[in-house]
Motif scaffolding. Structure first.
Motif, PDB file in Angstrom:
ATOM      1  N   GLY A   1       0.791  -1.219   0.000  1.00  0.00           N
ATOM      2  CA  GLY A   1       0.000   0.000   0.000  1.00  0.00           C
ATOM      3  C   GLY A   1       0.829   1.277   0.000  1.00  0.00           C
ATOM      4  N   ALA A   2       2.170   1.140   0.006  1.00  0.00           N
ATOM      5  CA  ALA A   2       3.027   2.326  -0.004  1.00  0.00           C
ATOM      6  C   ALA A   2       2.888   3.078  -1.332  1.00  0.00           C
ATOM      7  N   GLU A   3       3.128   4.377  -1.294  1.00  0.00           N
ATOM      8  CA  GLU A   3       3.017   5.222  -2.485  1.00  0.00           C
ATOM      9  C   GLU A   3       4.101   4.880  -3.504  1.00  0.00           C
ATOM     10  N   LEU A   4       3.722   4.907  -4.784  1.00  0.00           N
ATOM     11  CA  LEU A   4       4.662   4.756  -5.889  1.00  0.00           C
ATOM     12  C   LEU A   4       4.499   5.957  -6.826  1.00  0.00           C
ATOM     13  N   PRO A   5       5.579   6.371  -7.494  1.00  0.00           N
ATOM     14  CA  PRO A   5       5.542   7.580  -8.327  1.00  0.00           C
ATOM     15  C   PRO A   5       5.056   7.309  -9.751  1.00  0.00           C
ATOM     16  N   ALA A   6       3.795   6.883  -9.906  1.00  0.00           N
ATOM     17  CA  ALA A   6       3.263   6.563 -11.240  1.00  0.00           C
ATOM     18  C   ALA A   6       4.247   5.655 -11.980  1.00  0.00           C
ATOM     19  N   TYR A   7       4.570   4.534 -11.327  1.00  0.00           N
ATOM     20  CA  TYR A   7       5.559   3.584 -11.839  1.00  0.00           C
ATOM     21  C   TYR A   7       4.950   2.754 -12.977  1.00  0.00           C
ATOM     22  N   VAL A   8       5.668   2.682 -14.111  1.00  0.00           N
ATOM     23  CA  VAL A   8       5.144   2.015 -15.308  1.00  0.00           C
ATOM     24  C   VAL A   8       5.873   0.696 -15.567  1.00  0.00           C
ATOM     25  N   GLU A   9       5.109  -0.359 -15.809  1.00  0.00           N
ATOM     26  CA  GLU A   9       5.643  -1.667 -16.192  1.00  0.00           C
ATOM     27  C   GLU A   9       4.959  -2.131 -17.475  1.00  0.00           C
ATOM     28  N   VAL A  10       5.662  -2.957 -18.262  1.00  0.00           N
ATOM     29  CA  VAL A  10       5.108  -3.467 -19.515  1.00  0.00           C
ATOM     30  C   VAL A  10       5.132  -4.988 -19.497  1.00  0.00           C
ATOM     31  N   THR A  11       4.039  -5.607 -19.958  1.00  0.00           N
ATOM     32  CA  THR A  11       3.999  -7.061 -20.111  1.00  0.00           C
ATOM     33  C   THR A  11       3.594  -7.413 -21.540  1.00  0.00           C
ATOM     34  N   LEU A  12       4.013  -8.583 -21.985  1.00  0.00           N
ATOM     35  CA  LEU A  12       3.584  -9.110 -23.276  1.00  0.00           C
ATOM     36  C   LEU A  12       2.250  -9.817 -23.112  1.00  0.00           C
ATOM     37  N   LYS A  13       1.343  -9.634 -24.056  1.00  0.00           N
ATOM     38  CA  LYS A  13       0.093 -10.403 -24.033  1.00  0.00           C
ATOM     39  C   LYS A  13       0.412 -11.800 -24.551  1.00  0.00           C
ATOM     40  N   ASP A  14       0.483 -12.738 -23.634  1.00  0.00           N
ATOM     41  CA  ASP A  14       0.870 -14.105 -23.988  1.00  0.00           C
ATOM     42  C   ASP A  14       0.264 -15.034 -22.937  1.00  0.00           C
TER      43      ASP A  14
END
Length: 228
Positions: free
Chosen positions: A118-131
């Protein structure tokens, strides 16, 4: 209309004018009759869920289009559960982009030794492959370039758009007293211009939303957004 592709929660058609139409079904992803947006299979059918998904999707896409943020959205008919969109091509076989404002879900399962839930994150972006077969693996910028899925400029554009779009959605939810913890988006290229566009849908099944620290189930989110 001619059926082009049958998906898990949406079917793709082409109408008599050659336009692409998405039909929102009442099928939902999950397992053993329990809804789960992270599942790669249809687990249940809930009457009204398709209409609810399109109602919220239309609301957010109209907001984004008005803010000159590029999307594939053209128009929609919520009662018919139909959304007209621009023709697009996807990156590789499809990417999902997650923007995280709080440490929950798979993020905390991976990095729980280093951060509190529940800690704050700075609009952190991750990418995954649709697989589906490989459970939508995470992928970084270098691998995306090495596999010729996208280039460095496109990666930066997608990350920047993801943060911008997610902030718009976060503000709209906050106006209703709701707190966006994370959201999953998809992007593609405009088939005619090559412009990077937000595609697919923006509904309760794409995001984790809380109110006063309590998780709001996706199917109940429309009530908070539109009934008061």
């Amino acid at each position: 209309m001619d059926l082009v592709y049958k998906g898990k929660t949406k079917d793709v058609y082409q109408d008599e004018n050659g336009q692409t139409v998405l039909y929102f079904k009442d099928d939902m992803t999950g397992k053993d009759g329990v809804f789960d947006p992270g599942e790669n299979q249809v687990g249940l059918k809930v009457e009204g869920s398709g209409k609810a998904g399109l109602q919220m999707t239309s609301f957010f896409f109209e907001k984004l289009n008005a803010a000159n943020i590029p999307t594939h959205f053209v128009d929609s008919d919520v009662e018919k559960r139909e959304m007209r969109v621009k023709k697009i091509t996807v990156f590789g076989k499809g990417l999902e982009v997650i923007c995280r404002f709080k440490a929950v879900g798979s993020f905390i399962r991976r990095y729980g030794d280093y951060i509190e839930e529940g800690a704050e994150l700075p609009a952190y972006v991750e990418v995954t492959l649709k697989d589906d077969e490989r459970q939508d693996p995470f992928i970084n910028e270098a691998a995306l370039e090495a596999l010729n899925i996208l280039n460095a400029d496109e990666y930066k554009e997608i990350v920047d758009l993801t943060v911008k779009i997610s902030e718009v959605i976060k503000e709209e939810l906050a106006a209703k007293g709701l707190d966006l913890y994370d959201i999953k988006l998809e992007f593609g290229r405009d088939q005619e211009t090559g412009e990077v566009l937000l595609i697919d849908e923006i509904s309760g099944g794409n995001m984790r939303v809380y109110k006063d620290g309590e998780y709001i189930e996706p199917l109940k989110l429309n009530g908070y957004m539109f009934d008061n």
